[in-house]
Structure formats: C-alpha cells, structure tokens
Design an enzyme around this catalytic site. Structure first.
Site, mmCIF file in Angstrom:
data_model
loop_
_atom_site.group_PDB
_atom_site.id
_atom_site.type_symbol
_atom_site.label_atom_id
_atom_site.label_comp_id
_atom_site.label_asym_id
_atom_site.label_seq_id
_atom_site.Cartn_x
_atom_site.Cartn_y
_atom_site.Cartn_z
ATOM 1 C CG HIS A 3 -1.832 1.318 0.936
ATOM 2 N ND1 HIS A 3 -2.810 1.491 -0.014
ATOM 3 C CD2 HIS A 3 -1.626 2.540 1.486
ATOM 4 C CE1 HIS A 3 -3.201 2.755 -0.022
ATOM 5 N NE2 HIS A 3 -2.503 3.411 0.885
ATOM 6 C CE1 TYR A 51 -2.324 7.196 -1.151
ATOM 7 C CE2 TYR A 51 -1.772 5.903 0.780
ATOM 8 C CZ TYR A 51 -2.712 6.443 -0.070
ATOM 9 O OH TYR A 51 -4.050 6.231 0.160
ATOM 10 C CG HIS A 98 -8.666 1.807 -7.610
ATOM 11 N ND1 HIS A 98 -8.986 3.057 -7.118
ATOM 12 C CD2 HIS A 98 -7.604 1.374 -6.878
ATOM 13 C CE1 HIS A 98 -8.146 3.354 -6.132
ATOM 14 N NE2 HIS A 98 -7.296 2.358 -5.969
ATOM 15 C CG PHE A 99 -4.334 -0.694 -10.546
ATOM 16 C CD1 PHE A 99 -3.630 -0.728 -11.733
ATOM 17 C CD2 PHE A 99 -4.798 -1.887 -10.007
ATOM 18 C CE1 PHE A 99 -3.406 -1.929 -12.378
ATOM 19 C CE2 PHE A 99 -4.576 -3.094 -10.647
ATOM 20 C CZ PHE A 99 -3.879 -3.116 -11.845
ATOM 21 C CG HIS A 100 -5.103 0.927 -15.712
ATOM 22 N ND1 HIS A 100 -5.245 -0.317 -15.147
ATOM 23 C CD2 HIS A 100 -4.071 0.824 -16.596
ATOM 24 C CE1 HIS A 100 -4.353 -1.146 -15.679
ATOM 25 N NE2 HIS A 100 -3.622 -0.484 -16.558
ATOM 26 N NE ARG A 159 -6.220 -7.574 -10.085
ATOM 27 C CZ ARG A 159 -5.452 -6.958 -9.172
ATOM 28 N NH1 ARG A 159 -5.917 -6.768 -7.941
ATOM 29 N NH2 ARG A 159 -4.260 -6.527 -9.476
ATOM 30 N NE ARG A 160 -2.905 -9.898 -10.082
ATOM 31 C CZ ARG A 160 -2.464 -9.799 -8.847
ATOM 32 N NH1 ARG A 160 -2.991 -10.521 -7.904
ATOM 33 N NH2 ARG A 160 -1.484 -8.991 -8.561
HETATM 34 FE FE1 HAS Z 1 -5.837 2.116 -4.355
HETATM 35 C C1 HAS Z 1 -6.120 -1.291 -4.787
HETATM 36 C C2 HAS Z 1 -7.950 1.989 -1.690
HETATM 37 C C3 HAS Z 1 -5.404 5.502 -3.846
HETATM 38 C C4 HAS Z 1 -3.168 2.109 -6.525
HETATM 39 N N1 HAS Z 1 -4.847 0.701 -5.464
HETATM 40 C C5 HAS Z 1 -5.135 -0.643 -5.522
HETATM 41 C C6 HAS Z 1 -4.230 -1.297 -6.428
HETATM 42 C C7 HAS Z 1 -3.369 -0.325 -6.892
HETATM 43 C C8 HAS Z 1 -3.772 0.912 -6.284
HETATM 44 C C9 HAS Z 1 -2.215 -0.521 -7.842
HETATM 45 O O1 HAS Z 1 -9.012 -0.144 0.221
HETATM 46 C C10 HAS Z 1 -4.241 -2.766 -6.819
HETATM 47 C C11 HAS Z 1 -3.304 -3.606 -6.035
HETATM 48 C C12 HAS Z 1 -3.363 -5.024 -6.521
HETATM 49 O O2 HAS Z 1 -2.721 -5.329 -7.531
HETATM 50 O O3 HAS Z 1 -4.107 -5.833 -5.928
HETATM 51 N N2 HAS Z 1 -6.592 3.491 -3.050
HETATM 52 C C13 HAS Z 1 -7.469 3.232 -2.058
HETATM 53 C C14 HAS Z 1 -7.811 4.476 -1.378
HETATM 54 C C15 HAS Z 1 -7.087 5.474 -1.995
HETATM 55 C C16 HAS Z 1 -6.319 4.838 -3.028
HETATM 56 C C17 HAS Z 1 -8.745 4.645 -0.236
HETATM 57 N N3 HAS Z 1 -4.564 3.533 -5.058
HETATM 58 C C18 HAS Z 1 -4.540 4.864 -4.708
HETATM 59 C C19 HAS Z 1 -3.467 5.534 -5.364
HETATM 60 C C20 HAS Z 1 -2.820 4.571 -6.123
HETATM 61 C C21 HAS Z 1 -3.532 3.332 -5.917
HETATM 62 C C22 HAS Z 1 -3.138 6.997 -5.205
HETATM 63 C C23 HAS Z 1 -1.634 4.663 -7.008
HETATM 64 C C24 HAS Z 1 -0.945 5.738 -7.253
HETATM 65 N N4 HAS Z 1 -6.867 0.647 -3.460
HETATM 66 C C25 HAS Z 1 -7.617 0.792 -2.328
HETATM 67 C C26 HAS Z 1 -8.063 -0.523 -1.867
HETATM 68 C C27 HAS Z 1 -7.539 -1.463 -2.743
HETATM 69 C C28 HAS Z 1 -6.791 -0.692 -3.728
HETATM 70 C C29 HAS Z 1 -8.910 -0.846 -0.701
HETATM 71 C C30 HAS Z 1 -7.698 -2.994 -2.697
HETATM 72 C C31 HAS Z 1 -8.772 -3.413 -3.610
HETATM 73 C C32 HAS Z 1 -8.872 -4.910 -3.699
HETATM 74 O O4 HAS Z 1 -9.898 -5.444 -3.264
HETATM 75 O O5 HAS Z 1 -7.935 -5.566 -4.181
HETATM 76 C C33 HAS Z 1 -7.078 6.938 -1.593
HETATM 77 O O6 HAS Z 1 -5.745 7.358 -1.360
HETATM 78 C C34 HAS Z 1 -7.718 7.823 -2.625
HETATM 79 C C35 HAS Z 1 -7.857 9.254 -2.132
HETATM 80 C C36 HAS Z 1 -8.142 10.203 -3.264
HETATM 81 C C37 HAS Z 1 -9.083 11.136 -3.281
HETATM 82 C C38 HAS Z 1 -9.252 12.031 -4.495
HETATM 83 C C39 HAS Z 1 -8.867 13.481 -4.220
HETATM 84 C C40 HAS Z 1 -8.864 14.269 -5.481
HETATM 85 C C41 HAS Z 1 -7.829 15.026 -5.939
HETATM 86 C C42 HAS Z 1 -7.952 15.658 -7.283
HETATM 87 C C43 HAS Z 1 -7.800 17.166 -7.282
HETATM 88 C C44 HAS Z 1 -8.058 17.740 -8.628
HETATM 89 C C45 HAS Z 1 -7.144 18.459 -9.357
HETATM 90 C C46 HAS Z 1 -7.433 18.892 -10.752
HETATM 91 C C47 HAS Z 1 -5.791 18.800 -8.844
HETATM 92 C C48 HAS Z 1 -10.021 11.330 -2.136
HETATM 93 C C49 HAS Z 1 -6.589 15.233 -5.153
HETATM 94 C C50 HAS Z 1 -8.587 19.801 -10.856
HETATM 95 C C51 HAS Z 1 -8.790 20.112 -12.290
HETATM 96 C C52 HAS Z 1 -9.552 21.103 -12.737
HETATM 97 C C53 HAS Z 1 -9.726 21.322 -14.218
HETATM 98 C C54 HAS Z 1 -10.292 22.003 -11.832
HETATM 99 CU CU CU Z 2 -3.971 0.234 -0.784
#
Ligand code: HAS
Ligand code: CU
Length: 580
Positions: free
Chosen positions: A231, A235, A382-384, A445-446
């Site tokens: 995990h 980050y 999700h992760f893409h 998946r996979r």
């Molecule tokens: Fe995740 C599975 C939960 C974030 C990557 N995640 C994965 C896997 C990967 C991955 C690779 O709880 C698969 C692993 C595998 O192979 O089995 N993930 C989360 C949660 C977050 C999260 C709660 N993940 C990420 C990030 C990753 C990533 C970042 C890579 C970089 N994820 C999970 C969970 C799994 C999981 C379970 C397991 C699932 C399973 O069953 O296998 C949080 O950190 C997300 C928080 C993000 C936000 C969004 C905030 C929005 C922002 C945008 C601002 C906008 C801007 C632009 C700057 C709350 C910051 C504005 C534009 C204008 C034009 C105005």
């Molecule tokens: Cu995670």
C-alpha cells in the site's frame, strides 16, 4: 543576450543524472505500454498475438515495468531536481549519485531478464509472479536479487537527498525546510519504513525458498509483509505527482500556491498513515481476524483526508492563477487557464481523473463492499485512474516542462504534446470506465480467458461485447499516446537545437508561506516516531497471530530440519551389521 537560467545551467552535472533517470523511466514506459496493448487486445479477444499460457509473463512485465521501473526512475529524477533546486545546492558527491542510479539499473536488468526468461527458451529462468510476487508464486532468485538491488538503490538516493539537506541545514540553521525538499524527505521516510516489510519478505523467506535453502514458506505471512509495503508504495508513486501539483501547477496556472502549511500537513499525514493500512488489500484473506481488518479500514478512511485537502488546495491555487490571468465568475475562471500548454493541461486532466480514481478507492476501502469488487476488473480500473493516470499522465505532462530544463532545448512539437495528453485522458475514460463496470458484474482480473464455459456474465446495463470493445479501443488510444510522447521526447533530445528562451528554473511562490505554520511541522523525527508507533499498533497483533497459526515457514514446519532424516540408531545398527 539575456542569461539563461535553466536547471542545466545551474546544475549541469546533476542534470545528466536526472536525464539518465528519466530516460530509463521512458524506456520502461514504452515497453510496458506496448505489453499493455497486447493484454488489452488479448483479454477482450480482439486480437491475439501470444498464447494464453504466456499471459502471466506479459502481465508481470507490464506491471513491473510500469509501476516499479517507470514510476520510480521518474521519482528519483524529479526528487533530485526538487532537492537541488529548492536548497540551491548540488549533491555532495556526484559519483555517489551515479552509484545509486547504476545500482537501480542493474537491479532492473536482473528483474527484466528473469521475467523475459518466461517467454525466451534460451534464458533458463522465469519469474511469472506478477508485480505483487508473493508466495505461492515463486521466481528465479535473480528476480528477488534484482528487486533488492533496485530498492537499496532508492534507499541510497534518499540518503543522497538527506545529506544534501543536512549540509544545507548547517549553513541555514534557522530556516524552514523548503517545500519541495520537505516533500521529498517525508516521502522517503515512509518509504524506508514500509520497504522494511518487503525486505524481510524477500531476504528471510522468498529468496532462501527460491534458492532451495528452505522448503516452504507461510503464504499468508509473505502476503501480509508484501502489503505492508504494497500500500505505501502507491503513495510513493503518488507523492512526486502531488509535489508537481503543489509546486508546478499553480505556477503554470499563472498564480501561487494557496497554502504552504496545508501542503506540509498533507505530507506529514502521508508519512504517518501510509503504512498501517496495508491490510485493506487483504479483506478477503482468511486467517486475519475481522477486527484487524476493521482497524485497517478506519486508518484508510483517515488517509482520505490528505487527498481531500490536496484537492482543495490545488484547485484553489489554480483558481488564484486563473484570476491573475483575468478569469472571472464562479466557474468561468476555468476558461482563463493555459489550456494550450501540454504541461498544464496534462496535469490538470490527471488531477480530474484522480478525483474519480479516489472515489473508486473509497469504495474499495469499505470492508463489506470490497467483497463485491475484490479481484475483479473493477480494481484494475481503479489503479489505471490512480497510478495509470494521476501519476503517469502527470509525469508525462511535467516532462514537457522538465526536458527543456534538463537539455536546454525547446520541445520538438508542443501541439503534438497537447494532443498526446488529451488522447491519454480520452483513452483512459473508455478503458477505466469499462473496467469498473465489468468488475461490478463479476468479470475477474488477472486472467487471459475471462469467459468460463457454461457461464455468462449478465451486465445490468450494456453488454460484455460493448465493454470489451471500449477496453480495446481505450488501450489502443493509450498506446498511441505513449508513442507520441516518446517520439516527442526523442526528437526534442536528439533533434532540437538549444534555445535561450527556456524559462528560469523556478517553482510556485506561496500566498501563505511556511512562516504561517508552527515549527513543529518540520520536526521529521517526531512524525517518524508517530508513524512507527502506529505501524506497531496496526501490525504487531496480526503478524503474531499469523505466525502463531501458520508458523514462520508454514504450519508445523521446522525449516532447519534436513529433508533426509538421519536416525542415529539405524546408523549404529548398519555399522554393527558390517562389523565382524
Ligand atoms: Fe488504491 C487497490 C484503496 C489511492 C493504486 N490501489 C489498488 C491497487 C493499486 C492501487 C495498484 O481499500 C491494486 C493492487 C493489486 O494489484 O491488488 N486506493 C485506495 C484508497 C485510496 C487509493 C482509499 N490507489 C490509490 C493511489 C494509487 C492506488 C493513489 C496509485 C498511485 N486501493 C484501495 C483498496 C484497494 C486498492 C482498498 C484494494 C482493492 C482490492 O480489493 O484488491 C485513496 O488514497 C484515494 C484518495 C483520493 C481522493 C481524491 C482526491 C482528489 C484530488 C484531485 C484534485 C483535482 C485536481 C485537478 C488537482 C479522495 C486530489 C482539478 C482540475 C480542474 C480542471 C479544476
Ligand atoms: Cu492500498
């Protein structure tokens, strides 16, 4: 003639190492991206280049090259830029810097060759273990050794940045840590903490097992140690992208960062909370009590906070920039942003997609709703959006700003750059949306063969064929986007002539600076100690109970017991037998 003040003019030596790191990163992106297309077309049955038996090899190479090689080589390059630029001082010894770069490259080579062995008969190795490589999958020892070298290379890189900062601190005892350096250091601290998990997993279990020194391992233990690291590693990919959103997006928007203190709080929260949540990848693992899973879920929900703060701060900074450029109204200020600049547009679109990726992450994180999506194509969707867009698109977009800084040359074709980043956004919209939907009705998946005989998936909306078509189309657009990016970078580097019009190497100023936050925010020792305590609370009992139930090396197995049992009384008897 005006004096040019690009990064290459300030730090020519460091610029060479950073260029090497970015090129390693781009090479991995190109190969890994191509493999992604092969898989996307294979799974959807649109076009098949490989036999299904080779699918795991290709999937392993795709995953490792993109989420490990592409992301982390870019990270070490950009953090070296961040530390040297914001401290305004070079690294202590450039040979050391080349040393860790060489070590990471050697590690990558070993890992790459061992994976390649899965499809090339002449290479007597294989490592079809996916990028998550926990048991019962087993790889050739070269895979593990290569991985260790790569990670130790990143540790040394971190040491390089720390000692640059220590030297700076001696000269500037009363100053606050400049923001980009603060971000690089806090990121490294949680990286050190979390990679202990994977180091133990490899050195104590997987490598000895693969070498034949021990006969078996406890699969749940190696899985848990993997996710202890697995995990936080997400980050580790995200933090350099966040750093770019905080320090470059406001500047490219024409404004300033809304709040430096808030940015520091965000990175401190990631330092504290990144590691004690890994069990949210193991909600469906038997052998871990529900209570421990519940703790991981609670910590994960807290961990949403720094990203929500980021959404606020970064968008507020963009709005400030837009208003400086004459933007007005509740939303029409958006039109005043520099949408023709590929660096800006790519990063803004990456942020926009991350808002969606963050939502699907929140859904993953729910203990009960995870049962619906786990191991389905949803997770791949999700992760893409997260690593595959928030991170990858930000890195590509930022390169339109950084490569001129590092080479002193103008981008070969900026309009093509704009097309490229928009193409990524469109391709990913098709692909990830379809994958999320597919996961909801159970497509796994996979696997190379998602269709099972005598069984059909029943989508509530649309059809499987339509979903497959969207994934294949998306994958094709994404690959095209990668090639446009690489072409632009190659032609910029080897073709383009040096220019005096490269902007100065600076990053965004702030509306509210570090002096608005208490000095304790910069106390890295304090935050690291809290991080360690939280890790102990979250992991000591689960690990103890896993070892208690399944042993260190599997239930009831003593690893040191030789496999040929020598019974002394039998020896004695046979000796007696031959005696006269
Ligand atoms: Fe995740 C599975 C939960 C974030 C990557 N995640 C994965 C896997 C990967 C991955 C690779 O709880 C698969 C692993 C595998 O192979 O089995 N993930 C989360 C949660 C977050 C999260 C709660 N993940 C990420 C990030 C990753 C990533 C970042 C890579 C970089 N994820 C999970 C969970 C799994 C999981 C379970 C397991 C699932 C399973 O069953 O296998 C949080 O950190 C997300 C928080 C993000 C936000 C969004 C905030 C929005 C922002 C945008 C601002 C906008 C801007 C632009 C700057 C709350 C910051 C504005 C534009 C204008 C034009 C105005
Ligand atoms: Cu995670």
């Amino acid at each position: 003639m005006a004096m040019r003040n690009a990064y290459i003019d300030q730090f020519p030596e460091e610029a060479r190492v950073i260029r090497a790191a970015l090129w390693s990163s781009f090479l991995a992106l190109m190969i890994g991206g191509t493999l992604g297309l092969i898989q996307g077309l294979h799974r959807t049955n649109v076009l098949r280049f490989i036999p299904s038996q080779d699918y795991y090899t290709v999937l392993t190479a795709h995953g490792v090259l993109l989420v490990i090689t592409f992301t982390i080589f870019f990270l070490v390059g950009i953090f070296t830029w961040a530390v040297t630029t914001s401290l305004d001082r070079g690294v202590k010894d450039i040979r050391f810097t080349w040393g860790w770069y060489a070590m990471m490259s050697l590690g990558t080579l070993l890992v790459g060759v061992s994976i390649l062995g899965g499809v090339v008969d002449q290479i007597p190795m294989n490592a079809d273990v996916l990028y998550t490589f926990y048991s019962p999958f087993q790889a050739h020892p070269a895979f593990y050794v290569g991985f260790v070298l790569f990670v130790v290379g990143t540790w040394l890189a971190g040491f390089d940045w720390f000692r640059t900062w220590w030297a700076w601190k001696k000269d500037n005892p009363d100053e606050r840590i400049p923001l980009p350096t603060f971000m690089a250091l806090t990121t490294m601290l949680f990286w050190y903490l979390s990679s202990i998990g994977v180091a133990i997993s490899i050195l104590a279990f997987l490598l000895p097992w693969s070498l034949g020194i021990i006969d078996s391992v406890n699969p749940l233990l190696t899985r848990t140690l993997f996710w202890f690291f697995g995990h936080p590693v997400v980050y580790f990919w995200l933090m350099p992208a966040y750093m770019l959103w905080y320090t470059m997006l406001p500047k490219l928007s024409g404004g300033k960062l809304f709040s430096d203190p808030l940015a520091r709080v965000v990175f401190v929260l990631f330092l504290i909370l990144s590691t004690p949540v890994g069990i949210h990848h193991q909600y469906l693992d038997p052998g871990i009590a529900e209570g421990f899973k519940f703790i991981a879920m609670t910590n994960t929900m807290f961990l949403l906070l720094p990203s929500l703060l980021t959404a606020f701060t970064v968008v507020a900074s963009m709005e400030h920039g837009a208003r400086q450029r004459g933007g007005e109204g509740y939303l029409s200020w958006l039109k005043a942003l520099p949408w023709r600049d590929p660096a800006f547009t790519g990063m803004a679109l990456a942020g926009l997609m991350f808002a969606a990726g963050g939502f699907s992450g929140m859904i993953n994180a729910g203990l009960s709703i995870n049962y619906l999506v786990h191991n389905s194509w949803w997770v791949v969707g999700h992760f893409h959006l997260t690593v595959g867009t928030a991170v990858a698109l930000t890195f590509m977009a930022a390169s339109y700003w950084f490569i001129p800084q590092l080479t002193g040359k103008e981008i070969w074709n900026r309009s093509l750059g704009l097309v490229q980043v928009v193409l990524w956004f469109i391709g990913m919209t098709f692909m990830s949306n379809a994958m999320h939907r597919a996961g909801l009705f159970g497509i796994p998946r996979r696997t190379a063969e998602p269709q099972y005989e005598g069984f059909s998936f029943d989508p509530a909306v649309g059809t499987v064929a339509e979903i497959d078509a969207q994934v294949a189309l998306g994958a094709a657009l994404l690959t095209l986007s990668v090639y446009l990016f690489i072409t632009n970078m190659v032609l910029t580097t080897i073709g383009g002539s040096t220019s005096d019009a490269i902007p100065d190497n600076t990053y965004a100023g702030t509306l509210s600076g570090p002096e608005d936050s208490p000095a304790i925010i910069d106390n890295l020792k304090l935050w690291t100690s809290i991080a360690v305590v939280l890790v102990i609370i979250a992991y000591s009992l689960p690990l103890a109970s896993i070892i208690d139930a399944g042993g260190l090396f599997g239930p009831g197995i003593d690893p040191w017991k030789p496999s040929v049992v020598v019974d002394p009384s039998l020896v004695l008897e046979s000796v007696r037998g031959v005696m006269p």
